[in-house]
Design an enzyme around this catalytic site. Structure first.
Site, PDB file in Angstrom:
ATOM      1  N   ASN A 161       0.822  -1.153  -0.096  1.00  0.00           N
ATOM      2  CA  ASN A 161       0.021  -0.008  -0.050  1.00  0.00           C
ATOM      3  C   ASN A 161       0.889   1.221  -0.061  1.00  0.00           C
ATOM      4  O   ASN A 161       2.183   1.189   0.393  1.00  0.00           O
ATOM      5  CB  ASN A 161      -1.010  -0.087   1.167  1.00  0.00           C
ATOM      6  CG  ASN A 161      -1.577   1.188   1.568  1.00  0.00           C
ATOM      7  OD1 ASN A 161      -2.325   1.643   0.121  1.00  0.00           O
ATOM      8  ND2 ASN A 161      -1.961   2.037   2.543  1.00  0.00           N
ATOM      9  N   SER A 176       4.802   6.823   2.650  1.00  0.00           N
ATOM     10  CA  SER A 176       5.127   5.543   2.904  1.00  0.00           C
ATOM     11  C   SER A 176       4.631   4.463   2.104  1.00  0.00           C
ATOM     12  O   SER A 176       3.253   4.303   1.818  1.00  0.00           O
ATOM     13  CB  SER A 176       4.958   5.159   4.520  1.00  0.00           C
ATOM     14  OG  SER A 176       5.127   6.129   5.349  1.00  0.00           O
ATOM     15  N   ASP A 219      -2.809   0.346   8.041  1.00  0.00           N
ATOM     16  CA  ASP A 219      -1.912   1.309   7.915  1.00  0.00           C
ATOM     17  C   ASP A 219      -0.760   0.728   9.037  1.00  0.00           C
ATOM     18  O   ASP A 219       0.196   1.680   9.148  1.00  0.00           O
ATOM     19  CB  ASP A 219      -2.036   2.904   7.864  1.00  0.00           C
ATOM     20  CG  ASP A 219      -2.994   3.139   6.750  1.00  0.00           C
ATOM     21  OD1 ASP A 219      -2.747   2.725   5.921  1.00  0.00           O
ATOM     22  OD2 ASP A 219      -3.838   3.900   7.016  1.00  0.00           O
TER      23      ASP A 219
END
Ligand code: NHR
Ligand code: GAR
Length: 228
Positions: free
Chosen positions: A118, A147, A156
């Site tokens: 991701n 990131s 996340d």
């Protein structure tokens, strides 16, 4: 008959991209693939929202597209199962979330463990979740960034592979800041996908390794100003 051995005759890493909207990160991957700097096959693009720009981008590039519309499912589990079936029909080696906006079930993340990335617009572990640019401005931070991380069940919260930093400037609003972050996204996402495809980047036992070296919490230390 002459048989020519070339790089293209080797099986390429099969990459499938999940999107929800604009797809500028998808475009960066398409452009890198086309220019020869990203040695992968983009096997399909799947959106949970019909009619989005990212689907047009994929079609223009000749990449198969699918829509799995989350609003047609009763719950997250049923949506994720349909999404998983649609993905697995393409037998990808890597699933790339590029502006994909649905939280994924634990079961789904386990199925793609170690093979799903991701890109998140913050310097993780800061600002997990949504509206990161607004929250950075609100907090008065001098620095922001993006990131790339492996996806785990924790939203996340998976280990970071790569980060890029940008300054927060005095007259920034969320939109200007988002554009500055996006420029870095378009630079580091193709790079992370390339390293995965080359077998250099992997997740083992919940840690990220680059060339067999374990990485720290900020991932691989790239120099923001170097052109890679
Ligand atoms: N799923 C898991 N399990 N783990 C991660 O690390 C995930 C994930 C699903 C998406 C992307 C993420 C981001 O980079 C991502 C990482 C959507 C939401 C969210 O709250 C949060 C984080 C991310 C993506 N989505 C709302 C939901 O109810 C819907 C919001 C909308 O549709 O606009 O799913 O930021
Ligand atoms: C990007 O900034 C990406 O990091 C972010 O959404 C934008 C998508 O842009 N992702 C998330 O916020 C995930 N929740 P794009 O559609 O133009 O690639």
């Amino acid at each position: 008959m002459t048989v020519t051995q070339s790089a293209s005759s080797q099986p390429r890493t099969r990459v499938l991209v999940l999107i929800s909207g604009n797809g500028s990160n998808l475009q960066a991957l398409i452009d890198a693939q086309r220019s020869g700097t990203l040695p992968v096959e983009l096997v399909a693009v799947i959106s949970n929202r019909p009619g989005v720009k990212g689907l047009q981008r994929a079609e223009s590039a000749g990449i198969p597209t699918e829509v799995v519309d989350h609003t047609l499912f009763d719950n997250r589990d049923n949506f994720d199962q349909a999404l998983q079936q649609t993905i697995d029909a393409y037998a990808p080696d890597l699933v790339v979330l590029a502006g994909f906006m649905r939280i994924l079930t634990e079961r789904f993340t386990h199925h793609y463990h170690g093979r799903m990335l991701n890109i998140h617009p913050s310097l993780l572990p800061k600002y997990q979740g949504l509206n990161t640019h607004e929250r950075v401005l609100q907090a008065g931070d001098a620095e922001h960034g993006v990131s790339v991380h492996f996806v785990t069940a924790e939203l996340d919260g998976g280990p970071v592979a790569l980060q890029a930093r940008v300054p927060v400037l005095p007259d920034d609003d969320a939109n200007r800041l988002a554009q500055r972050v996006l420029q870095q996204e378009h630079r580091i996402y193709p790079l992370a996908v390339k390293w995965f495809a080359q077998g250099r980047l992997r997740m083992v036992d919940g840690r990220v390794f680059m060339d067999s070296e374990p990485l720290g919490p900020s991932g691989y230390p790239i120099d923001n100003h170097a052109s890679i």
